[in-house]
Design a protein around this motif. Sequence first.
Motif, mmCIF file in Angstrom:
data_model
loop_
_atom_site.group_PDB
_atom_site.id
_atom_site.type_symbol
_atom_site.label_atom_id
_atom_site.label_comp_id
_atom_site.label_asym_id
_atom_site.label_seq_id
_atom_site.Cartn_x
_atom_site.Cartn_y
_atom_site.Cartn_z
ATOM 1 N N ARG A 134 0.971 -1.051 -0.122
ATOM 2 C CA ARG A 134 0.021 -0.020 -0.092
ATOM 3 C C ARG A 134 0.845 1.373 0.087
ATOM 4 O O ARG A 134 1.979 1.155 0.286
ATOM 5 N N ASP A 135 0.253 2.359 -0.194
ATOM 6 C CA ASP A 135 1.120 3.734 -0.155
ATOM 7 C C ASP A 135 2.311 3.742 -1.149
ATOM 8 O O ASP A 135 2.108 3.360 -2.240
ATOM 9 N N ARG A 166 -3.289 -5.160 -9.503
ATOM 10 C CA ARG A 166 -3.787 -4.309 -8.500
ATOM 11 C C ARG A 166 -5.247 -4.899 -8.284
ATOM 12 O O ARG A 166 -5.600 -6.131 -8.883
ATOM 13 N N SER A 209 -2.170 0.663 -4.136
ATOM 14 C CA SER A 209 -1.930 2.017 -4.527
ATOM 15 C C SER A 209 -1.149 2.019 -5.780
ATOM 16 O O SER A 209 -0.616 1.267 -6.114
ATOM 17 N N SER A 210 -1.203 3.338 -6.332
ATOM 18 C CA SER A 210 -0.528 3.374 -7.685
ATOM 19 C C SER A 210 0.880 3.760 -7.406
ATOM 20 O O SER A 210 1.902 3.742 -8.415
ATOM 21 N N THR A 211 1.388 3.939 -6.220
ATOM 22 C CA THR A 211 2.419 4.520 -5.934
ATOM 23 C C THR A 211 3.476 3.502 -5.226
ATOM 24 O O THR A 211 4.831 3.661 -4.898
ATOM 25 N N CYS A 212 2.944 2.057 -5.002
ATOM 26 C CA CYS A 212 3.915 1.282 -4.306
ATOM 27 C C CYS A 212 4.443 0.381 -5.561
ATOM 28 O O CYS A 212 4.198 0.648 -6.701
#
Lengths: 278, 436
Positions: free
Chosen positions: B320-321, B380, B352-355
């Motif tokens: 996550r994150d 995802r 998340s899109s940033t992990c």
Amino acid sequence: MSSILKVKDLHVSVEETPILRGVDLEIKQGEIHALMGPNGSGKSTLAYALAGHPKYEITKGSIHIDDVDILELDPSGRARQGLFLAFQYPVTIPGVKVADFLRHAVSNIRNPERKEGEGLIPMREYRKELRSRMEELGMDPEFARRYLNEGFSGGEKKRMEILQLAMLQPRFALLDETDSGLDSDAVRVVSEGLNRLAGSEMGVLIITHHERLLEFNKPHFTHVMLGGRIVETGDAALAHELHANGYASVRERHPQAAQEQQQADQSKVENQEVPSGA
Amino acid sequence: MVTATSDSYTREAFETFLAGRDEPDWMTDQRRQAFEAYRGLLETPLDLEEYKRVDARTFRPSRYHLQEKSADETGVDTLMQHRAEYAGQVTHVDGHTKNVSLDLEMAEKGVLFGDLATMLRDHEDKLRPYFMTRAVLPDADRFSAWHAAFWTGGAVLYVPRNVALDRPLHSLIALQTDGAADFSHTLVILEDGAEATLLEETASANNDATGMHVGAVELLVGRNARLRYVQLQNWNHKVYHFAHQCGRVGGNGSLQWTVGGLGSRLAHIHQDVMLDERGAEAQVNGVTFTIERQVLSYYTKQAHNAEDTTSDLLYKEVLRDDSRCIWRGMIRVEPEAQKTDGYQRSDALMLSSTCRADSIPGLEIEADDVRCTHGATGGRVDEEQLFYCMCRGLSRFEAMHVIVEGFFQQVFDRIPTELVRETLSQAVERKLGIGD
């Protein structure tokens, strides 16, 4: 007091392609409506838009259950208002047991104010209820321990949708081609199940190409969709006629909608991006 | 004494450290050799294949210090400590052992369980032959050498031939003081035909204390012996964690090794299983859940050193994150290891899109009659799954939770110990931000 699901002048686009072009529909609790129409006319789009799929953008119009503006709610909120969609293609959720999943669902639907982490409905009575609903649908109790739709046959998946319908007892049920891809035994089980469930407390919208489901659940109203609109509404006899003779006469009676339908079909062929669910 | 102003791990600091320990000569000699290796290895670049994806630039060894004596235990919030009837328990705080207990009946059968340093001194004949000689070698790299020079605390479990422990044992490794270094070492020896389950967890006494763990785990499973070992890494998010972990399995022996990776700021674990004799088998289960800016890295190796050996590794990672999880796996089959059955798989689920998840499976096969399969997936949470759940009245968050639990279920299904399943499941719930 009987509730009413009211759809007014509904316009829906998917990825900027208009699919529904002004749908009006009213369903009261206790009524059975059949929704028919050729492929691509917008039947499933209506169902998904009602349930609140994020890909289906409402560009105009309104949906209410009594005084509640459904468009203000996410799919979970709509479900908690008593709206249920039986999926044409139910998804698989690996690792999530049917019984656990449904216990969460039932807890939320029966206690719409429930927040995550708050108590679930008591195990004992839930189990008992689940078992007897499964028995009524002729389902092996072992199903409750299986992972949701994982390795299920087409018929098992549809039966699972009906089981959820039975447990959640919605005010309004939308059945999206629940009878497609089933052999006649499976259609019978599903039809009988629905027949038992749909009483005066449930308004039902049956989307179908076939007649079997309607034999067991005789519609009070039959609607025909073409080019993203409901072009005709009749009684059970209309469903019978369409099934026997196809949509040629409907197209003749509604040339403009038929033309729009044709254009939509063509652009779909040219542009494979349009989702098949429409 | 080691202080905050000096480098904690210089030669001078090492001599002070040695002087403060009352240890037999062989142990001191072993430490000295390891220290020399450590100084040398500091000049040697780390194995690029293993470390190139692990960015440890924020890690400053000199910030973490050996604690002269452990602070009074203020109570560590653990997931397993009080959950079951254990045959024995041991607690370590800041590298010092406290509270050892072992069921009398087990002790009478010759089971050893407790503080590593004490046990190594009192039972040298039984334990010394195994201590950092077969599984984790001091000169493997700078972390193993560093550990071998400075190890303090840690648990030993020794189960004699044909003795079976009917209840699990529990070991807790805790960090409490801000800036503390933990060099704990776990040594498990199952003689032929022995059986045991050891549940180990690492935890922080609070969420703010920074810390470092440079550890080692050695699992030596004899012929026809069965070991179940669980390590739940649950430090707070300020701890740096480096570990060499190695299990070796003898003929027809079996090792089930379950790893839970939840805590730490940055962790790198080198995990080896070695199947040394015919019929040996190992099952490796991994469950990791990273959030915020956590980085967890695993370098796993399944070494088939003999005929008819089986290994089965499954890692499931949820991210996550801005967190990151790296798994680099290798199945190595020696020329003599015909009829090997090796499997490895890693599945990552990104919330998340940033992990970022890196899963890199690998095979090195020297034999010609083997079955080796590997796979890795990453993806995802499926929006259609979320929509379906929401259509049944689950909130988006609850739906996410259900899907994550389901994702881990495949690993939980492999774990026969209910306590472990429940603990991992509860840990996942906490991480998702719900439950107690």
